[in-house]
Design a protein around this motif. Sequence first.
Motif, mmCIF file in Angstrom:
data_model
loop_
_atom_site.group_PDB
_atom_site.id
_atom_site.type_symbol
_atom_site.label_atom_id
_atom_site.label_comp_id
_atom_site.label_asym_id
_atom_site.label_seq_id
_atom_site.Cartn_x
_atom_site.Cartn_y
_atom_site.Cartn_z
ATOM 1 N N ALA A 10 0.105 64.271 -45.051
ATOM 2 C CA ALA A 10 -0.643 64.730 -46.422
ATOM 3 C C ALA A 10 -0.524 66.230 -46.314
ATOM 4 N N SER A 31 -6.221 61.630 -52.946
ATOM 5 C CA SER A 31 -6.661 60.974 -51.707
ATOM 6 C C SER A 31 -5.399 59.975 -51.237
ATOM 7 N N TYR A 32 -4.754 59.631 -51.943
ATOM 8 C CA TYR A 32 -3.539 58.861 -51.403
ATOM 9 C C TYR A 32 -2.342 59.554 -51.839
ATOM 10 N N LEU A 40 -9.270 62.550 -44.157
ATOM 11 C CA LEU A 40 -8.526 63.841 -44.522
ATOM 12 C C LEU A 40 -9.414 65.033 -44.478
ATOM 13 N N LYS A 55 -13.973 59.523 -53.520
ATOM 14 C CA LYS A 55 -13.652 58.132 -53.484
ATOM 15 C C LYS A 55 -14.843 57.752 -54.984
ATOM 16 N N PRO A 89 -8.116 57.392 -45.724
ATOM 17 C CA PRO A 89 -8.359 58.433 -46.888
ATOM 18 C C PRO A 89 -9.683 59.172 -46.489
ATOM 19 N N TYR A 90 -10.659 58.450 -45.696
ATOM 20 C CA TYR A 90 -12.116 59.406 -45.280
ATOM 21 C C TYR A 90 -11.543 60.281 -43.819
ATOM 22 N N PRO A 139 -14.253 63.438 -48.812
ATOM 23 C CA PRO A 139 -13.459 62.172 -49.364
ATOM 24 C C PRO A 139 -14.168 61.216 -49.841
ATOM 25 N N ASP A 150 -7.386 50.001 -48.884
ATOM 26 C CA ASP A 150 -7.825 50.744 -47.802
ATOM 27 C C ASP A 150 -7.364 50.064 -46.841
#
Lengths: 451, 365
Positions: free
Chosen positions: B9, B89-90, B322, B22, B319-320, B18, B309
């Motif tokens: 990332a 996020s991705y 990050l 989201k 993603p949470y 995050p 996810d």
Amino acid sequence: MNYPVWDVPFLGSGWVVGIMAIIHIFLSHFAVGGGLFLPVMEAHARKHGDEAMLRWLRKHARFFLIVTGVAGAGTGVGIWVVIALANPQGVGHLIHGFVLGWATEWIVFIAEMACITVYYYGWDRLTPERHLKVGWLYAICSWLTLAVINGIITFMLTPGKGWAESHWMWDGFFNPTYAPSLIMRTLVMWALAGVYAFWTAATIEDLDLKERVLQVSARWVLPAYVLLPLLGGWYFLNIPPVSREVLQVGMAGAAAGNFSMATRVTMLTVMSTATIGVIVYFGPFRNARAFTRGMAGAVAVVALLATGASEWAREVARKPYVIRNVMYSNGVRVEQVEAFQREGYLPNSVWAREYAGLKGDTALARGEALYRGQCVACHTWDGYRSMQKFMAPRNLDSARNMVRMLRSRDPRENIYAKFMPPLAATEAEGEQLAAYLYQRAHPGPAAVARK
Amino acid sequence: MIPLPIPPADPLPLPLPPVILKALHLLTFALHLLAVNLGVGGTVLSFAHAARGREGDRDLVRRVAPLLPPAVTFAVTLGVAPLLFIQLSYGPFFYSATVLSAFPWLALVFLLIAGYGLLYRFVGSVASDRFRLWSGALASLLLLSIALVLANMTTLSMRPDLWRGLAASSPHGTRLNLADPSLWPRVLHLVTGITASAGMLLAGWGAWKDHAGAREAGLRWFIGATLCQAAWGTWLLLRQPEAAFRMLLSGHAFGSLALWFGIGCAALALLMAIPASLRGAARKAVGPPFLLAQGAVVGMILARDQARDATLAAVGFDPYALPFKTDWTSLAVFATSLVLLIVLLTTLVRWVLAPVQAGAEARHD
């Protein structure tokens, strides 16, 4: 190279971005300039009870809605698509730094779209007062979209002093070229509003109305002519000294008949802008009744040239970075160069290793992976900035020497240091790159004999 | 085992937690989908009714078609935000997938511009007696084909195990992700979902405007497309990557609950839409299936997100997890602009819905 590389043959990914960006800028600047044009002209027409002008303005609003809504918004999405394909590292970095700026831009953009939709579809439904208010709201929103995005675009050329340490959005947003760029673009947008109005006004059958509309529209082009040279000087003083030097060297060279690309582009901008001035004065301003759609089209084409050339010059001024002093145009961050030169590019680059692996992880495959990761962002093999052409007259020693030179960041040792990122690789990787370039430019067994 | 080529990332922290990103992603995606259902689905329905050529159908098209270009405008505009949040996020998955299938992804732009331009041409013709049916057909086809582009990118971004093969077979990024078995069921699911939702929106509009023809036709579209969805949806579920499949059928994970909530809403909406579509049914009968259909869309959006996810968790991405550093000033600017937007939109809607008064000079202020 942490991401795969988009290798566009002949044209190069940079030109795909350039073409999309130039078209989008030409359309989006119209969206902002035309945003002011509509309510100003409507207010003028309503004040003077000019029903004929109002009818034309309604047609012009439809043209405006379709051009900006279909092609403008479509190429706006296109910009997002192509910049992320051409430089995922750069876009990812920018989005991390400026996502709330972009989110704010998005909010303003929704407001802009809502206003123009209501403005056009509400022509009969709203009272004249409210209709005009919606027009003014559109003008404000569309200018705000510029004011927001301008912070991000100018940041890429002049990130300012504080951002590198703080990474705080506002340290980068209000940077040295923010104000001159904003004012310059606003003037260009007003000028383009006039240029686009020529297109719809050229076919007005009522000659009195045609003359009125064309002469007023021509006046929209005027402020840009008076003020742009001054603002251009202000902008020029605020770009980094290295970028100024690039342009100045080009201009000095022109006197001796040595035209650099920067000089040609600058001259193209000046000449096309001057041409527009002449055509507008002798066309829609002085001979409005005889002005035709063909002439309007010609003005639009020259305006597109001027837009394209000036945007191209701005991009050149940013070289060799995608974000000045932060990230090079090939996605390598400035602080990574030393580590890559010491530890190697491939061990630190997911997709460089991957590309090398796909070709058997030989020395040539590694060289190719390095070429893909650090050269393809700006060069193609046999098209734009052709490596084939560059390598064809060289032998292997020459290729090695060139690659060795490219590792240096000192302009006294590396003549390309002002325009090209340094080669972020170990000496051994550099040898592999040189071998790959040489081999590809001189295919067959003869290549071995020649070395 | 050779590790998957998943890029790291970006080193900069996210400017928001995050979980908030989201939430913004899902909210803006839901709004985007609503506009897509209206604009793209509405284009398909309008073309079909125009092609049928009966006077009742043509009258319906004349009334509905002017709504379509603005709906597509908003579909495009509203689509930018989820595109932004997904990159944040991705990013490593999104960028890799788009570059590996670059030309199909780039085609999105041209499909959109051509389809949208043709839609204007079609809509411009419906006021006259000569409908430009070819424009309507092509606009429908081009706008719907964007579903393939998006499904291709979505499936590829979730399957890093397929990246190596695609990079080897297509060095310039010219190919679709045909190796993924969920691609075609996803496309069909998207296309029929858009059609079903557009049908329900048409029925809702018919109920609001007391237009029996729109109400009945909209519900029939919804019923037909939802029945197809049962087949495509099952196919899509069976073709999910293993981790997502197990999560969706677990019966207790949030994504599983969302999926069954969506399926339940759709089934109930279907059952209630059948009597509501019959001639002479009450106007109010559209209300419950309309709301249930929107519930089904929300359920599917959440299930889709959780499936992504779960699939990416299987390759070690969360993603949470990050890093983030909240930028309160920028957040305040964004929130203020959002409030101003709501005020502006409310004012504009109030002005548009105000009764049209005789004489252009009537004052409302």
